[in-house]
Design an enzyme around this catalytic site. Sequence first.
Site, PDB file in Angstrom:
ATOM      1  N   ARG A  45      33.465  47.067  35.859  1.00  0.00           N
ATOM      2  CA  ARG A  45      34.658  46.286  35.497  1.00  0.00           C
ATOM      3  C   ARG A  45      34.228  45.037  34.723  1.00  0.00           C
ATOM      4  NH1 ARG A  45      39.291  44.044  39.658  1.00  0.00           N
ATOM      5  NH2 ARG A  45      37.505  43.039  40.668  1.00  0.00           N
ATOM      6  N   ASP A  79      37.919  37.163  47.241  1.00  0.00           N
ATOM      7  CA  ASP A  79      37.437  37.076  45.862  1.00  0.00           C
ATOM      8  C   ASP A  79      38.389  36.201  45.079  1.00  0.00           C
ATOM      9  OD1 ASP A  79      39.661  38.631  45.263  1.00  0.00           O
ATOM     10  OD2 ASP A  79      38.512  40.398  44.629  1.00  0.00           O
TER      11      ASP A  79
END
Length: 567
Positions: A181, A467
């Site tokens: 990603r 996150d």
Amino acid sequence: MEICTAQSFFSERKIGMAYDVPEGVDIMGKYDAEFAKILTKDALQFVADLQSEFRNHIKYALECRKEAKIRYNNGGLPGFDPATKYIREGEWVCAAVPPAVADRRVEITGPVGRKMIINALNSGAKVFMADFEDALSPSWENLMGGQVNLRDAVNRTISFHDKARNRVYKLNDQTAKLFVRPRGWHLPESHIFIDGEPATGCLVDFGLYFFHNCMAFRRTQGEGFGPFFYLPKMEHSREAKIWNNVFERAEKLSGIEKGSIRATVLIETLPAVFQMDEILYELRDHSVGLNCGRWDYIFSYVKTFQAHPDRLLPDRVLVGMTQHFMRSYSDLLIRTCHKRGVHAMGGMAAQIPIRDNPVANEAALELVRKDKLREVKAGHDGTWAAHPGLIPAIMEVFTNSMGNKANQIHTVKREDAVNLTEEDLLQRPRGVRTMEGLRHNTRVGIQYLAAWLTGTGSVPLYNLMEDAATAEISRVQNWQWLKYGVELDGDGLGVKVTLELFGRVVEDEMTRIEREVGQEKFKKGMYKEACKIFTRQCTKPMLDDFLTLDAYNHIVNHYPKGSSSRL
């Protein structure tokens, strides 16, 4: 900021300690001999060509985001585009899913650290998504070190010696399939300048990885297909079209067949849920599905409706997949993906094992099982886990329901979701707001940002893996509650959220953080700097689009100061 004298800089250049760069490219990151094997002249030229070709398309797409934001702030609502109704109602399908990634029932995600990559690939998951985005603090060392690590993983030469445990980590014979990603369109890479301006972060991440690994990946990982990617933060199909063009350009330059690169798009912004068919259509030769990026989706709900005081979120812990707007989003994603012949991936299980409390650990695992059972029964083909310890339980849930089938693309069509409306996807979330919700947001936001500033982008806090997406929820929810002076109606106190109250909460939570982490770690860490940034972000008159854009300025480290690194 690292600074060296002019004499030492020219001395370094004289003995070759600088990157060999093509015309128009300047590298401001610190020289490292291993990084130089990634930042080759040809690889940088590949990235520069992508930047040159797509720069203006990216700028236009970001300007369109700003225009949409103005519409929403003036009372508008996102919705389905009448102009693309023909795409939504058409009978087209995406390219067939490659056999190598037909089975994705459990995927693990994490940053691109060396030990993390080995453990994730060995975890027993079907896929590992190596993350340059929300789980990574984008320091120069993290980004370039990550490229080195992924090169070695693709070549199957990666190893890690844990000196503290006197243990060497290596890859098993059987490993998860590797997806990567890159960062979102909005994030710059300020250590690399192309034609005088910072490079686009995602083109750096994609370009360097693809350039060095596409051929080896197809031999060792993809069984003739790939490389594979996850694409974050899109708001409109025009952004998917840019990615499709990037893929086609990369395939042509490398000489691999058109459609070799495959990507899953995270539907993690509210505007994108109304563009799912269009996004798949633009990527139809390169798509392997969509994913419910549910934490960012909650963040995007607040951001989209920042000027709508009638759409205030309850406590973060109450905004789960049982909320009508969240369940509708998941159901429509499944129907859309399966109609087009690709995977519909579920959301993140953020729990981490509670090793010192078996009862609490089992209770957390049971919540994970229930969430994953809901996903597989709804029709999802796979799901995400934040920790290897969750994989056996999740795998069992999906396998018990799916049996030997690799996925549910052709067996669960969810035609009932055709009746979902814009109102279903925008329904106001229900629930109460509490003082503990405000405190938890503040405590988590500050601790996550402190870790991010010191190079860690994936942080275990209070038995959950946090996150950037979950930190963003904490930030924007605090901002929303302050902006509209909401009443904390869930604990019977009826207190309104004011700047004075928030100031006291910040002070209290900083004291609690110091107590929890210990004085020594608190002093050495960047908790006070994180507190200033987080507090400023929560109290600004206008909401910033991303916390990480502000915080990024604190980790950019040009070396040497004010100089390029061209030979």
